[in-house]
Scaffold this motif. Structure first.
Motif, PDB file in Angstrom:
ATOM      1  N   PHE A 100      18.282  45.240  41.029  1.00 46.33           N
ATOM      2  CA  PHE A 100      17.832  44.789  39.716  1.00 46.33           C
ATOM      3  C   PHE A 100      18.344  45.707  38.609  1.00 46.33           C
ATOM      4  CE2 PHE A 100      14.833  44.496  36.181  1.00 46.33           C
ATOM      5  CZ  PHE A 100      14.968  43.145  35.903  1.00 46.33           C
ATOM      6  N   ILE A 101      18.321  47.038  38.877  1.00 46.51           N
ATOM      7  CA  ILE A 101      18.810  47.988  37.867  1.00 46.51           C
ATOM      8  C   ILE A 101      20.301  47.759  37.604  1.00 46.51           C
ATOM      9  CG2 ILE A 101      19.135  50.433  37.333  1.00 46.51           C
ATOM     10  CD1 ILE A 101      16.685  50.988  39.120  1.00 46.51           C
ATOM     11  N   LEU A 103      21.753  44.898  37.727  1.00 45.68           N
ATOM     12  CA  LEU A 103      21.946  43.522  37.261  1.00 45.68           C
ATOM     13  C   LEU A 103      22.792  43.383  35.981  1.00 45.68           C
ATOM     14  CD1 LEU A 103      21.134  40.508  37.780  1.00 45.68           C
ATOM     15  CD2 LEU A 103      19.187  40.903  36.273  1.00 45.68           C
ATOM     16  N   PRO A 104      22.613  44.267  34.976  1.00 47.49           N
ATOM     17  CA  PRO A 104      23.400  44.078  33.739  1.00 47.49           C
ATOM     18  C   PRO A 104      24.905  44.058  33.962  1.00 47.49           C
ATOM     19  CG  PRO A 104      21.642  45.637  33.360  1.00 47.49           C
ATOM     20  CD  PRO A 104      21.649  45.361  34.837  1.00 47.49           C
ATOM     21  N   LEU A 105      25.354  44.567  35.107  1.00 51.13           N
ATOM     22  CA  LEU A 105      26.772  44.534  35.434  1.00 51.13           C
ATOM     23  C   LEU A 105      27.290  43.092  35.461  1.00 51.13           C
ATOM     24  CD1 LEU A 105      28.668  46.888  36.077  1.00 51.13           C
ATOM     25  CD2 LEU A 105      28.295  46.456  38.487  1.00 51.13           C
ATOM     26  N   VAL A 106      26.446  42.147  35.885  1.00 51.86           N
ATOM     27  CA  VAL A 106      26.870  40.748  35.923  1.00 51.86           C
ATOM     28  C   VAL A 106      26.083  39.868  34.948  1.00 51.86           C
ATOM     29  CG1 VAL A 106      27.796  40.752  38.259  1.00 51.86           C
ATOM     30  CG2 VAL A 106      25.379  40.289  37.909  1.00 51.86           C
ATOM     31  N   LEU A 107      25.267  40.496  34.103  1.00 52.87           N
ATOM     32  CA  LEU A 107      24.498  39.713  33.142  1.00 52.87           C
ATOM     33  C   LEU A 107      25.277  39.694  31.827  1.00 52.87           C
ATOM     34  CD1 LEU A 107      21.630  38.442  33.361  1.00 52.87           C
ATOM     35  CD2 LEU A 107      20.775  40.446  32.180  1.00 52.87           C
ATOM     36  N   PRO A 108      25.495  38.503  31.241  1.00 52.62           N
ATOM     37  CA  PRO A 108      26.194  38.503  29.955  1.00 52.62           C
ATOM     38  C   PRO A 108      25.463  39.392  28.939  1.00 52.62           C
ATOM     39  CG  PRO A 108      25.975  36.269  30.797  1.00 52.62           C
ATOM     40  CD  PRO A 108      25.166  37.145  31.705  1.00 52.62           C
ATOM     41  N   ILE A 111      22.753  37.998  26.658  1.00 49.80           N
ATOM     42  CA  ILE A 111      21.419  37.773  27.206  1.00 49.80           C
ATOM     43  C   ILE A 111      20.573  39.039  27.052  1.00 49.80           C
ATOM     44  CG2 ILE A 111      20.129  37.164  29.297  1.00 49.80           C
ATOM     45  CD1 ILE A 111      21.773  34.842  28.445  1.00 49.80           C
ATOM     46  N   VAL A 138      20.384  50.237  28.921  1.00 50.02           N
ATOM     47  CA  VAL A 138      20.267  49.179  29.939  1.00 50.02           C
ATOM     48  C   VAL A 138      21.644  48.821  30.519  1.00 50.02           C
ATOM     49  CG1 VAL A 138      19.722  46.734  30.308  1.00 50.02           C
ATOM     50  CG2 VAL A 138      18.132  48.182  29.051  1.00 50.02           C
ATOM     51  N   LEU A 141      23.446  51.969  32.452  1.00 49.96           N
ATOM     52  CA  LEU A 141      22.865  52.457  33.705  1.00 49.96           C
ATOM     53  C   LEU A 141      23.677  52.086  34.953  1.00 49.96           C
ATOM     54  CD1 LEU A 141      18.963  52.266  33.614  1.00 49.96           C
ATOM     55  CD2 LEU A 141      20.371  54.166  34.359  1.00 49.96           C
ATOM     56  N   PHE A 143      26.805  51.600  35.362  1.00 47.99           N
ATOM     57  CA  PHE A 143      28.029  52.402  35.443  1.00 47.99           C
ATOM     58  C   PHE A 143      27.692  53.845  35.813  1.00 47.99           C
ATOM     59  CE2 PHE A 143      29.278  48.813  32.883  1.00 47.99           C
ATOM     60  CZ  PHE A 143      30.541  48.529  33.357  1.00 47.99           C
TER      61      PHE A 143
ATOM     62  N   TYR B  28      12.095  52.038  33.544  1.00 50.59           N
ATOM     63  CA  TYR B  28      12.923  51.732  32.371  1.00 50.59           C
ATOM     64  C   TYR B  28      13.473  50.311  32.468  1.00 50.59           C
ATOM     65  CZ  TYR B  28      16.125  52.218  28.507  1.00 50.59           C
ATOM     66  OH  TYR B  28      16.761  52.035  27.312  1.00 50.59           O
ATOM     67  N   ALA B  29      14.007  49.986  33.643  1.00 48.22           N
ATOM     68  CA  ALA B  29      14.569  48.642  33.836  1.00 48.22           C
ATOM     69  C   ALA B  29      13.481  47.580  33.728  1.00 48.22           C
ATOM     70  CB  ALA B  29      15.278  48.559  35.183  1.00 48.22           C
ATOM     71  N   LEU B  33      14.414  45.500  30.633  1.00 50.15           N
ATOM     72  CA  LEU B  33      15.253  44.456  31.193  1.00 50.15           C
ATOM     73  C   LEU B  33      14.396  43.321  31.758  1.00 50.15           C
ATOM     74  CD1 LEU B  33      18.127  43.544  31.869  1.00 50.15           C
ATOM     75  CD2 LEU B  33      17.981  44.821  33.988  1.00 50.15           C
ATOM     76  N   ILE B  40      12.107  35.982  27.195  1.00 53.61           N
ATOM     77  CA  ILE B  40      13.020  34.979  26.653  1.00 53.61           C
ATOM     78  C   ILE B  40      12.795  33.626  27.339  1.00 53.61           C
ATOM     79  CG2 ILE B  40      15.076  35.258  28.104  1.00 53.61           C
ATOM     80  CD1 ILE B  40      16.658  35.276  25.549  1.00 53.61           C
ATOM     81  N   ILE B 226      32.104  38.571  39.155  1.00 54.28           N
ATOM     82  CA  ILE B 226      32.081  39.599  38.114  1.00 54.28           C
ATOM     83  C   ILE B 226      32.918  39.181  36.902  1.00 54.28           C
ATOM     84  CG2 ILE B 226      33.994  41.214  38.558  1.00 54.28           C
ATOM     85  CD1 ILE B 226      31.771  43.363  38.851  1.00 54.28           C
ATOM     86  N   ILE B 229      30.639  35.291  35.474  1.00 55.50           N
ATOM     87  CA  ILE B 229      29.303  35.384  34.874  1.00 55.50           C
ATOM     88  C   ILE B 229      29.328  35.980  33.457  1.00 55.50           C
ATOM     89  CG2 ILE B 229      26.944  36.222  35.168  1.00 55.50           C
ATOM     90  CD1 ILE B 229      27.401  36.040  38.190  1.00 55.50           C
ATOM     91  N   PRO B 230      29.947  37.165  33.254  1.00 59.49           N
ATOM     92  CA  PRO B 230      29.908  37.685  31.881  1.00 59.49           C
ATOM     93  C   PRO B 230      30.756  36.875  30.896  1.00 59.49           C
ATOM     94  CG  PRO B 230      30.516  39.404  33.454  1.00 59.49           C
ATOM     95  CD  PRO B 230      30.607  38.107  34.167  1.00 59.49           C
ATOM     96  N   GLY B 233      29.129  34.549  28.483  1.00 58.93           N
ATOM     97  CA  GLY B 233      28.317  35.127  27.411  1.00 58.93           C
ATOM     98  C   GLY B 233      29.134  35.755  26.306  1.00 58.93           C
ATOM     99  N   ALA B 270      20.062  30.032  26.021  1.00 60.65           N
ATOM    100  CA  ALA B 270      20.391  31.202  26.841  1.00 60.65           C
ATOM    101  C   ALA B 270      19.948  30.978  28.288  1.00 60.65           C
ATOM    102  CB  ALA B 270      19.731  32.452  26.274  1.00 60.65           C
TER     103      ALA B 270
END
Lengths: 270, 296
Positions: A100-101, A103-108, A111, A138, A141, A143, B28-29, B33, B40, B226, B229-230, B233, B270
């Motif tokens: 989950f931490i 996740l932002p690697l593949v989250l646009p 978002i 966020v 992290l 990387f 933190y996440a 996150l 949302i 990889i 997905i991005p 966005g 979104a």
């Protein structure tokens, strides 16, 4: 080896494609014309001189630097905890939590940006540099953790055990034995997360409010002020040189870290 | 008594120490996150009644609007198509590069080649996109150079301010993301398997199809995800060089939040784009499930 030669030619062409924009950048940044086209007109440093007189630019740079330094420190510090937990301990739920931490690697990015925007406005925190830092940590992290994971996983467990046998506490063993060994990884994580934050536009544009960061300033220049194109290219040249310098330093520390722990270089940051 | 003992054991256990160690990062996440992502989704079921006033009665209104409005539907579809095109182009052109570095470069030089490939990625994304705008523009570098050389008589129109330009620019931006995972998968392939294939009388191409490619699948799948997905966005590239026909869903989300001031509809868009991307990704992974365990 005929097949190998064909592939080599292809790869070289691919590299030319990858580098084409960066090579053209200084070419037109020093070109004495407001129109970006061939043939080149002549050599000038006017566009670089113009950068000195832009006070909004200087303020934007300062804000970006503050955001990037703070982001790098927090992302790396939090990354150390995650990488240490991930490489040293086995516990239930480790995969999902770390996943989950990451996740932002593949989250646009958009978002991450809009969802943070919604929450920060809802709790009444308001926008600004702090909000941008929260968002940048966020996305930085994953990387930081990827780099630190490779630093921590190449650690020899017996070194730490030896420190305990010699009477060190877990804290002093970490400080005296582990920290020096992973220091190159920490430095390279700091540099990489700094670079990502410094360059990040989407999240910053949503969260900084009226505080213009460097990428926000750049984007506004690119969309509104078409006469200033050569100045933007001059600024780009400076930025590219700066990030290549940072990267070179990061790569140097990464390799030194691998050499120090006696590992084998597997290449790449990712 | 027994449970107290079990608790005592757990307290000293690896499990607890692991959780304690990961907790700052995990918290933190969770706060910045997980909570925002839930928020949302929740917001997408709310309706906007004024500039800053909401009606909190749960409703599908925003979703219905997103699907009924032809303009929105077309934009979602176009974003998916552009993202798929970017992914296909990036992964197909990246594979030979990863293959070359893994199979034809001496091990000591590999990290140098990888470093060369990652350098452009670390330079300012905005600057790179802007440079493509300058390169592909109507009076841009490509057109002016071709005119100057006498290859063409008038500037080419199909290379600028459209979906083609967006696809090319994004393929350039995501190149290292595609090369690195494929390279990692290829590196894991036991070279003796390839020799075995050829000892058994296969041609090099047959071995590639029957041994190398299936074993590279995990890397290719990672590369596809990889990149795909991005990409959906992204709104910088469509905004700067997409022109009218190149705008994507992220541009619409951005304007719902920042200009139209309809955050609930923006949230619904979104969520829809996230679900669409996740669904396509899952189908893709499912189709490749047979070869996902490869690499050993």
């Amino acid at each position: 080896m005929r097949k190998g030669r064909g592939l080599r030619t292809y790869t070289i062409f691919y590299l030319i494609f990858l580098y084409a924009p960066i090579v053209l950048l200084p070419l037109f940044a020093f070109n004495d014309s407001k129109i970006i086209a061939f043939p080149l007109k002549g050599f000038t440093t006017d566009w670089f001189v113009a950068l000195w007189h832009k006070t909004e630019l200087h303020q934007a740079v300062l804000k970006s630097l503050i955001i990037a330094v703070t982001t790098a420190v927090f992302a790396t510090a939090l990354g150390v905890f995650a990488a240490r937990a991930g490489t040293k301990y086995r516990f239930r739920g480790k995969g999902p939590v770390l996943g989950f931490i990451m996740l932002p690697l593949v989250l646009p990015d958009i978002i991450v940006a809009v969802s943070l925007l919604v929450v920060l406005l809802r709790i009444g925190m308001g926008l600004g540099m702090t909000a941008a830092i929260l968002g940048h940590v966020v996305i930085c992290l994953p990387f930081a953790i990827a780099i630190l994971n490779s630093a921590f996983s190449s650690l020899d467990q017996s070194l730490e055990e030896a420190a305990y046998d010699l009477g060190e506490t877990p804290f002093s063993a970490f400080r005296l034995v582990i920290l020096p060994l992973v220091m190159p990884g920490i430095i390279s994580s700091l540099l990489i997360t700094f670079t990502i934050s410094l360059d990040e536009y989407i999240i910053a544009s949503f969260l900084v409010g009226t505080e213009e960061t460097l990428p926000v300033y750049l984007f506004n220049q690119m969309t509104k002020n078409s006469r200033e194109i050569p100045v933007v290219l001059a600024l780009g040249t400076v930025l590219v040189l700066f990030s290549i310098l940072l990267l070179g330093i990061a790569e140097y520390f990464r390799r030194r870290g691998i050499a120090r722990t006696g590992g084998k270089d597997t290449g790449g940051f990712l | 008594m027994a449970s107290a003992e079990r608790f005592g054991k757990w307290r000293r256990s690896e499990g607890l120490r692991g959780w304690l160690m990961v907790s700052p990062t995990a918290l933190y996440a969770l706060a910045f996150l997980a909570v925002p992502l839930v928020a949302i989704v929740a917001l997408s079921f709310v309706s906007q009644t004024g500039v800053v006033t909401y009606d909190y009665t749960p409703t599908w209104k925003n979703y219905i609007e997103a699907f009924v409005e032809p303009q929105y539907r077309a934009l979602i579809l176009r974003s998916v198509i552009i993202s798929l095109a970017v992914t296909a182009l990036t992964v197909l052109t990246a594979f030979p590069v990863a293959y070359f570095i893994s199979f034809h470069v001496t091990p000591s030089r590999k990290s140098l080649w990888l470093f060369l490939i990652t350098i452009p990625f670390w330079t300012s994304y905005l600057i790179r996109v802007f440079l493509w705008k300058v390169i592909l523009g109507y009076n841009g570098v490509v057109n002016s150079a071709l005119l100057w050389l006498g290859v063409i008589d008038e500037p080419l129109g199909w290379i600028n301010y459209n979906a083609n330009a967006v696809v090319l620019t994004l393929a350039h931006a995501y190149a290292p993301f595609a090369i690195l995972p494929i390279f990692v998968a290829l590196e894991k392939i036991d070279r003796s398997l390839l020799e075995a294939g050829q000892d058994l009388g296969e041609t090099r191409f047959q071995t590639f199809l029957r041994v190398t490619l299936p074993l590279a699948v995990p890397g290719v799948v990672a590369a596809v995800l990889i990149v795909f997905i991005p990409t959906i966005g992204d709104y910088v590239t469509p905004r700067l060089i997409g022109g009218k026909d190149g705008t994507m869903i992220a541009n619409l989300i951005q304007s719902q939040f920042l200009r139209q001031n309809n955050a609930p509809l923006g949230s619904a868009l979104a969520v829809i784009s996230m679900i669409t991307v996740a669904a396509i990704s899952l189908v893709f992974v499912f189709l490749n499930r047979k070869n996902m365990r490869g690499g050993q």
